[in-house]
Design an enzyme around this catalytic site. Structure first.
Site, PDB file in Angstrom:
ATOM      1  N   HIS A   1      -7.027  -5.144  -3.008  1.00 52.39           N
ATOM      2  CA  HIS A   1      -5.916  -4.568  -2.608  1.00 52.39           C
ATOM      3  C   HIS A   1      -6.555  -4.971  -0.970  1.00 52.39           C
ATOM      4  O   HIS A   1      -7.069  -5.392  -0.185  1.00 52.39           O
ATOM      5  CB  HIS A   1      -6.647  -3.389  -2.020  1.00 52.39           C
TER       6      HIS A   1
ATOM      7  N   CYS B   1       0.460  -1.458  -0.513  1.00 47.46           N
ATOM      8  CA  CYS B   1      -0.065   0.365  -0.116  1.00 47.46           C
ATOM      9  C   CYS B   1       0.728   1.441  -0.050  1.00 47.46           C
ATOM     10  O   CYS B   1       1.596   1.266  -0.666  1.00 47.46           O
ATOM     11  CB  CYS B   1      -0.795   0.043   1.147  1.00 47.46           C
TER      12      CYS B   1
ATOM     13  N   ASP C   1      -8.156  -4.302  -7.247  1.00 42.58           N
ATOM     14  CA  ASP C   1      -7.740  -3.279  -7.059  1.00 42.58           C
ATOM     15  C   ASP C   1      -8.211  -1.623  -7.091  1.00 42.58           C
ATOM     16  O   ASP C   1      -7.834  -1.715  -8.140  1.00 42.58           O
ATOM     17  CB  ASP C   1      -6.437  -3.401  -6.890  1.00 42.58           C
TER      18      ASP C   1
END
Length: 275
Positions: A225, A132, A194
């Site tokens: 994600h 991330c 994602d």
């Protein structure tokens, strides 16, 4: 291998309040070999700082024979404690992400690399990884010539150039300027589902890397994600895929920093095949 856990509070030159950055270090230990040396890995966390999932991820790397440094990215705003995986925590992490100066992110990476190279159990060969926010920071860490490879999981904000204060980072600009050309290896992993990095964003990153002739691989997998997070992943954790990607990451690290091949000679490229 068995592992040990400790931390170092390292002074920051850019924190106006004089607060240090806490860098957690997870390292392998081999009984009977107190002078053993290992490659180093900087492991950058999500917007929640060094949480349980991040620590476990770093511990797996360390147990494979690497000294792992996990920086607390938001030391300017709070202590080193993890931010909860809830609505308030997510809002706080996202708020800090765009209040922090890009120069401060750069300093954090430098301090973590400096720390690793100073440790007696690290041989100075450094890689980086993260997820991330941490995926973006691991990518940027590759601008440091001491970082020989970076494996970036679902790196956010690279395609939109919106990291840091002012939401105007220079990551892809630096790639276009050649700062990764002829340097270490970069691997980027994105989930096709994602919503943080759409197809157009992935295509932009791929094109930028290829146009700049960066040694890079970009993988697009069937995942959402945060698919590697084994806690509070909102049903997105894929353990089997995580294991596969972890194995790939360790192959990259083993090949790029796990062995000292000496100085590179000649051009980078595929070996010539003679019939």
């Amino acid at each position: 291998m068995l592992i040990t856990k400790t931390f170092h509070d390292v002074p920051s030159q850019l924190d106006a309040n004089g607060r240090p950055i806490r860098i957690f270090v997870i390292a392998p230990t081999v009984p009977g070999y107190p002078n053993a040396k290992f490659p180093g890995v900087v492991c950058f966390s999500e917007i929640y700082q060094v949480t349980g999932p991040v620590e476990r991820f770093a511990g797996q790397i360390a147990s494979s024979g690497y000294v792992v440094a996990c920086p607390s990215s938001y030391h300017e705003f709070q202590g080193p404690e993890a931010i909860p995986y809830d609505v308030e925590g997510t809002d706080r992490g996202n708020k800090f992400k765009i209040e922090k100066e890009i120069a401060a992110y750069n300093e954090d990476a430098k301090l973590a690399i400096d720390l690793l190279t100073s440790l007696p159990n690290c041989n100075g060969r450094i890689a980086a990884t993260g997820m991330c926010l941490g995926g973006h920071l691991a990518f940027r860490a590759a601008f440091d010539p001491r970082v020989l490879s970076a494996f970036c999981f679902f790196a956010t904000d690279i395609h939109s150039a919106t990291l840091g204060k002012g939401k105007s980072d220079d990551t892809l600009i630096r790639v276009r300027n050649g700062e990764l050309t002829g340097r270490g290896e970069v691997v980027m992993v994105f989930g096709k589902q994602d919503t943080h990095v759409p197809r157009e964003g992935r295509d932009l990153i791929r094109k930028t890397l290829e146009d700049a002739n960066v040694t890079a691989s970009l993988l697009e997998v069937q995942a959402q994600h945060a698919f590697i997070r084994d806690e509070e992943s909102k049903g997105r954790w894929d353990a089997a895929l995580t294991r596969s990607m972890f194995t790939f990451m360790m192959e990259v690290f083993e090949r790029t920093v796990g062995r000292d091949l000496g100085e590179k000679v000649g051009n980078v490229g595929e070996p010539e095949h003679v019939c």
